[in-house]
Design a protein around this motif. Structure first.
Motif, PDB file in Angstrom:
ATOM      1  N   UNK A 242       2.409 -70.581 -49.605  1.00 32.16           N
ATOM      2  CA  UNK A 242       3.639 -70.116 -50.260  1.00 32.16           C
ATOM      3  C   UNK A 242       3.570 -68.647 -50.688  1.00 32.16           C
ATOM      4  N   UNK A 243       2.355 -68.083 -50.753  1.00 27.48           N
ATOM      5  CA  UNK A 243       2.214 -66.665 -51.078  1.00 27.48           C
ATOM      6  C   UNK A 243       2.153 -65.800 -49.821  1.00 27.48           C
ATOM      7  N   UNK A 244       2.508 -66.355 -48.683  1.00 32.21           N
ATOM      8  CA  UNK A 244       2.389 -65.654 -47.404  1.00 32.21           C
ATOM      9  C   UNK A 244       3.251 -64.391 -47.366  1.00 32.21           C
ATOM     10  N   UNK A 245       2.799 -63.417 -46.601  1.00 25.90           N
ATOM     11  CA  UNK A 245       3.573 -62.190 -46.367  1.00 25.90           C
ATOM     12  C   UNK A 245       2.857 -61.379 -45.296  1.00 25.90           C
ATOM     13  N   UNK A 246       3.551 -60.365 -44.794  1.00 25.46           N
ATOM     14  CA  UNK A 246       2.918 -59.438 -43.863  1.00 25.46           C
ATOM     15  C   UNK A 246       2.242 -58.342 -44.677  1.00 25.46           C
ATOM     16  N   UNK A 247       0.922 -58.319 -44.640  1.00 24.48           N
ATOM     17  CA  UNK A 247       0.161 -57.379 -45.447  1.00 24.48           C
ATOM     18  C   UNK A 247      -1.087 -56.920 -44.724  1.00 24.48           C
ATOM     19  N   UNK A 248      -2.113 -56.587 -45.513  1.00 22.79           N
ATOM     20  CA  UNK A 248      -3.360 -56.096 -44.927  1.00 22.79           C
ATOM     21  C   UNK A 248      -4.425 -57.190 -44.993  1.00 22.79           C
ATOM     22  N   UNK A 249      -5.208 -57.350 -43.930  1.00 22.57           N
ATOM     23  CA  UNK A 249      -6.187 -58.444 -43.885  1.00 22.57           C
ATOM     24  C   UNK A 249      -7.294 -58.305 -44.917  1.00 22.57           C
ATOM     25  N   UNK A 250      -7.569 -57.091 -45.384  1.00 23.54           N
ATOM     26  CA  UNK A 250      -8.638 -56.904 -46.364  1.00 23.54           C
ATOM     27  C   UNK A 250      -8.374 -57.684 -47.648  1.00 23.54           C
ATOM     28  N   UNK A 251      -7.095 -57.815 -48.022  1.00 21.91           N
ATOM     29  CA  UNK A 251      -6.776 -58.631 -49.195  1.00 21.91           C
ATOM     30  C   UNK A 251      -7.114 -60.093 -48.932  1.00 21.91           C
TER      31      UNK A 251
END
Length: 328
Positions: A242-251
């Motif tokens: 539910x916290x999904x999003x397009x971001x950076x894999x390092x997080x």
């Protein structure tokens, strides 16, 4: 907005209104499937099958005083749909049977009774290497399969990100945040106060928070830790994006590694997991370790506490190591 409850009559009426029950299907029981924090979730058993029903409300289910975006289950459904276009990922997730967008209610396959991997926080528990590599395989496959180069679709999930940002990068560092950490473990509050007074640390954490809030190019699960991994006889399964999003894999990988550290997993096993991910994905390791550190701090001194069994000495060591990683 309809608010679900666990009474069989009310559930039956709602499910029939959505035509999600067969004509001859009757509910036998409704029970909580686990110890989830965010949503109202039930395992419903009928005379023909069992399934999971989940509703997201305008607050966190475990902490009703904490506001949360009510549409979060819709973002979770989007994740399942998008990630489900990859056969290898689809096999490791529940199928969505029905979605009530107006009331933020989702119906999913029941993956069966069993444990998530939260048992790893117990003293002496170690994740089987094959299971850990499967967990890493899923997330690496997600990052390489669903990204800006492979799809034009985006999941922003801005409201959930802002909520998460508050609890990761700000809330733990507030002088007065309503948490008495000595109630959790005597002596912990003193260690937290040292971090709260560290302006250099707080400035660096906020800079990392900006990276988290910025849109990225890779679909992230967003909360990839042992509570989102299910142990089933058929293999590892992944839930609760539910916290999904397009971001950076390092997080994403930073969060995962942080939980392995807090679960006191063998260092060589953690390194092997990281190498396994890097075999198929690029990763800024320095940045990743900074997110490891941020997640460790927020879980040890923040609101979202874990059932950790590591002693105060170990927690202090982790906090000091985390501070050093962030400010250096």
């Amino acid at each position: 907005m309809i608010k679900l409850n666990n009474t069989i009559a009310a559930l039956s009426s709602y499910l029939h209104s959505k035509e999600w029950l067969y004509e001859d299907e009757t509910i036998l029981s409704a029970e909580k499937p686990g110890d989830g924090n965010m949503n109202f979730t039930l395992r419903i058993t009928t005379n023909r099958r069992s399934f999971i029903i989940k509703q997201s409300r305008e607050y966190v289910e475990k902490y009703p005083q904490v506001a949360a975006p009510s549409e979060r289950v819709l973002r979770e459904a989007e994740f399942y749909k998008l990630a489900g276009t990859v056969p290898q990922l689809k096999l490791m997730m529940p199928n969505v049977i029905g979605l009530d967008q107006e009331n933020s209610i989702m119906l999913m396959d029941d993956l069966g009774k069993g444990l998530d991997y939260s048992y790893l926080y117990e003293d002496g528990k170690v994740i089987p290497e094959a299971d850990l590599l499967t967990v890493i395989y899923f997330i690496a496959k997600l990052h390489t399969s669903i990204n800006s180069e492979t799809t034009a679709q985006r999941i922003s999930n801005k409201n959930m990100r802002e909520l998460n940002h508050e609890h990761i990068f700000k809330y733990p560092y507030l002088e007065e945040n309503g948490i008495n950490l000595d109630d959790i473990l005597p002596g912990l509050q003193q260690e937290a106060d040292l971090l709260k007074q560290d302006d250099k640390l707080k400035k660096a954490v906020l800079a990392l928070g900006k990276l988290y809030l910025a849109d990225g190019s890779v679909l992230l699960h967003g909360d990839y830790f042992p509570g989102s991994w299910l142990k089933r006889a058929s293999g590892v399964r992944i839930i609760d994006p539910e916290f999904c999003f397009f971001g950076i894999p390092e997080f994403e990988i930073g969060v995962t590694i942080a939980h392995l550290k807090m679960a006191d997993q063998p260092e060589e096993l953690i390194k092997k997991a990281l190498r396994h991910y890097k075999n198929s994905c690029s990763l800024d390791e320095e940045l990743c370790h900074k997110f490891v550190a941020v997640e460790i701090i927020r879980r040890i001194i923040g609101l979202a506490q874990l059932p950790l069994q590591i002693p105060l000495k170990k927690r202090v060591e982790l906090l000091k190591e985390a501070r050093k990683t962030i400010v250096n």
